[in-house]
Design a protein around this motif. Structure first.
Motif, PDB file in Angstrom:
ATOM      1  N   PHE A  45       0.765  -1.026  -0.006  1.00 13.45           N
ATOM      2  CA  PHE A  45       0.147   0.101  -0.051  1.00 13.45           C
ATOM      3  C   PHE A  45       0.716   1.223  -0.011  1.00 13.45           C
ATOM      4  CE2 PHE A  45      -2.058   3.460   2.521  1.00 13.45           C
ATOM      5  CZ  PHE A  45      -3.237   3.839   1.868  1.00 13.45           C
ATOM      6  N   ASN A  46       1.785   1.550   1.003  1.00 11.90           N
ATOM      7  CA  ASN A  46       2.749   2.444   1.145  1.00 11.90           C
ATOM      8  C   ASN A  46       3.474   2.846  -0.333  1.00 11.90           C
ATOM      9  OD1 ASN A  46       2.591   3.763   3.762  1.00 11.90           O
ATOM     10  ND2 ASN A  46       2.496   1.697   4.266  1.00 11.90           N
ATOM     11  N   ALA A  47       3.833   1.512  -0.908  1.00 17.99           N
ATOM     12  CA  ALA A  47       4.760   1.770  -2.329  1.00 17.99           C
ATOM     13  C   ALA A  47       3.810   2.219  -3.186  1.00 17.99           C
ATOM     14  CB  ALA A  47       5.216   0.299  -2.563  1.00 17.99           C
ATOM     15  N   GLY A  48       2.621   1.864  -3.314  1.00 13.77           N
ATOM     16  CA  GLY A  48       1.556   2.577  -4.286  1.00 13.77           C
ATOM     17  C   GLY A  48       1.363   3.956  -3.927  1.00 13.77           C
ATOM     18  N   VAL A  49       1.188   4.427  -2.608  1.00 12.64           N
ATOM     19  CA  VAL A  49       0.905   5.861  -2.311  1.00 12.64           C
ATOM     20  C   VAL A  49       2.305   6.528  -3.054  1.00 12.64           C
ATOM     21  CG1 VAL A  49       0.402   7.268  -0.590  1.00 12.64           C
ATOM     22  CG2 VAL A  49      -0.986   5.253  -0.917  1.00 12.64           C
ATOM     23  N   ALA A  50       3.214   6.205  -2.426  1.00 10.73           N
ATOM     24  CA  ALA A  50       4.504   6.888  -2.809  1.00 10.73           C
ATOM     25  C   ALA A  50       4.648   6.976  -4.329  1.00 10.73           C
ATOM     26  CB  ALA A  50       5.706   6.186  -2.152  1.00 10.73           C
ATOM     27  N   LEU A  51       4.155   6.108  -5.295  1.00 10.87           N
ATOM     28  CA  LEU A  51       4.378   6.173  -6.702  1.00 10.87           C
ATOM     29  C   LEU A  51       3.351   7.435  -7.293  1.00 10.87           C
ATOM     30  CD1 LEU A  51       5.605   4.752  -8.988  1.00 10.87           C
ATOM     31  CD2 LEU A  51       3.630   3.314  -8.929  1.00 10.87           C
ATOM     32  N   LEU A  52       2.535   7.774  -6.589  1.00  6.76           N
ATOM     33  CA  LEU A  52       1.524   8.881  -7.089  1.00  6.76           C
ATOM     34  C   LEU A  52       2.405  10.177  -7.069  1.00  6.76           C
ATOM     35  CD1 LEU A  52      -1.554   8.202  -4.835  1.00  6.76           C
ATOM     36  CD2 LEU A  52      -1.198   7.614  -7.141  1.00  6.76           C
ATOM     37  N   LYS A  53       3.304  10.208  -6.167  1.00  6.30           N
ATOM     38  CA  LYS A  53       4.258  11.602  -6.563  1.00  6.30           C
ATOM     39  C   LYS A  53       4.752  11.791  -7.961  1.00  6.30           C
ATOM     40  CE  LYS A  53       7.348  14.536  -3.721  1.00  6.30           C
ATOM     41  NZ  LYS A  53       7.980  14.653  -2.633  1.00  6.30           N
ATOM     42  N   GLN A  54       5.280  10.409  -8.011  1.00  4.93           N
ATOM     43  CA  GLN A  54       6.005  10.603  -9.459  1.00  4.93           C
ATOM     44  C   GLN A  54       5.116  11.073 -10.660  1.00  4.93           C
ATOM     45  OE1 GLN A  54       8.225   6.966 -10.073  1.00  4.93           O
ATOM     46  NE2 GLN A  54       8.704   6.691  -8.238  1.00  4.93           N
ATOM     47  N   PHE A  55       4.009  10.745 -10.437  1.00  6.93           N
ATOM     48  CA  PHE A  55       2.886  11.091 -11.403  1.00  6.93           C
ATOM     49  C   PHE A  55       2.217  12.327 -11.174  1.00  6.93           C
ATOM     50  CE2 PHE A  55       3.675   6.729 -11.945  1.00  6.93           C
ATOM     51  CZ  PHE A  55       4.086   6.539 -13.269  1.00  6.93           C
ATOM     52  N   GLY A  56       2.687  13.050 -10.303  1.00 11.46           N
ATOM     53  CA  GLY A  56       1.973  14.575  -9.714  1.00 11.46           C
ATOM     54  C   GLY A  56       0.524  14.377  -9.243  1.00 11.46           C
ATOM     55  N   LEU A  57       0.121  13.168  -8.792  1.00 16.26           N
ATOM     56  CA  LEU A  57      -1.096  12.974  -8.240  1.00 16.26           C
ATOM     57  C   LEU A  57      -1.030  12.849  -6.725  1.00 16.26           C
ATOM     58  CD1 LEU A  57      -2.122  10.042 -10.673  1.00 16.26           C
ATOM     59  CD2 LEU A  57      -2.947  12.426 -10.649  1.00 16.26           C
ATOM     60  N   VAL A  58      -2.082  13.273  -6.176  1.00  9.41           N
ATOM     61  CA  VAL A  58      -2.457  13.241  -4.668  1.00  9.41           C
ATOM     62  C   VAL A  58      -3.220  11.844  -4.162  1.00  9.41           C
ATOM     63  CG1 VAL A  58      -2.139  15.643  -4.285  1.00  9.41           C
ATOM     64  CG2 VAL A  58      -4.418  14.457  -4.610  1.00  9.41           C
ATOM     65  N   TYR A  59      -3.005  11.547  -2.899  1.00 12.13           N
ATOM     66  CA  TYR A  59      -3.878  10.475  -2.408  1.00 12.13           C
ATOM     67  C   TYR A  59      -4.778  10.950  -1.412  1.00 12.13           C
ATOM     68  CZ  TYR A  59      -5.135   6.353   0.076  1.00 12.13           C
ATOM     69  OH  TYR A  59      -5.874   4.977   0.418  1.00 12.13           O
ATOM     70  N   ASP A  60      -6.192  11.065  -1.810  1.00 13.93           N
ATOM     71  CA  ASP A  60      -7.277  11.374  -0.757  1.00 13.93           C
ATOM     72  C   ASP A  60      -7.767  10.033   0.032  1.00 13.93           C
ATOM     73  OD1 ASP A  60      -8.958  13.453  -0.173  1.00 13.93           O
ATOM     74  OD2 ASP A  60     -10.503  12.218  -0.885  1.00 13.93           O
ATOM     75  N   ILE A  61      -7.428  10.355   1.450  1.00 11.15           N
ATOM     76  CA  ILE A  61      -7.755   9.100   2.256  1.00 11.15           C
ATOM     77  C   ILE A  61      -9.143   9.334   2.912  1.00 11.15           C
ATOM     78  CG2 ILE A  61      -6.850  10.322   4.205  1.00 11.15           C
ATOM     79  CD1 ILE A  61      -5.895   7.504   4.960  1.00 11.15           C
ATOM     80  N   LEU A  62      -9.730   8.460   2.919  1.00  7.62           N
ATOM     81  CA  LEU A  62     -11.234   8.346   3.510  1.00  7.62           C
ATOM     82  C   LEU A  62     -11.411   7.278   4.718  1.00  7.62           C
ATOM     83  CD1 LEU A  62     -14.193   9.335   3.626  1.00  7.62           C
ATOM     84  CD2 LEU A  62     -14.690   7.523   1.966  1.00  7.62           C
TER      85      LEU A  62
END
Length: 75
Positions: A45-62
């Protein structure tokens, strides 16, 4: 906001395709629906969330707080 299987081994390929959308700004995952109480601490999970930054995307947590195991709601 979109959704993708952030903890999946296929996530890097999925995010490559998704990032082509100019409307996509980030991803959201409904954590409280995960049966694993430690889902957010998992390396995949943390590797996937970290990957978002490389694509200029954010993670919205609910998240909603879960009652402690074995507790009962008032009658």
């Amino acid at each position: 906001m979109g959704w993708a299987p952030v903890a999946s081994p296929e996530f890097p390929a999925v995010i490559e395709r998704l990032q082509e959308s100019e409307k996509l700004k980030g991803l959201r995952h409904v954590i409280q629906d995960e049966p694993d109480d430690d889902f957010m601490q998992r390396p995949d999970f943390n590797a996937g969330v970290a990957l978002l930054k490389q694509f200029g995307l954010v993670y919205d947590i609910l998240i909603f707080e879960r009652p402690p195991s074995g507790s009962h709601s008032p009658s």
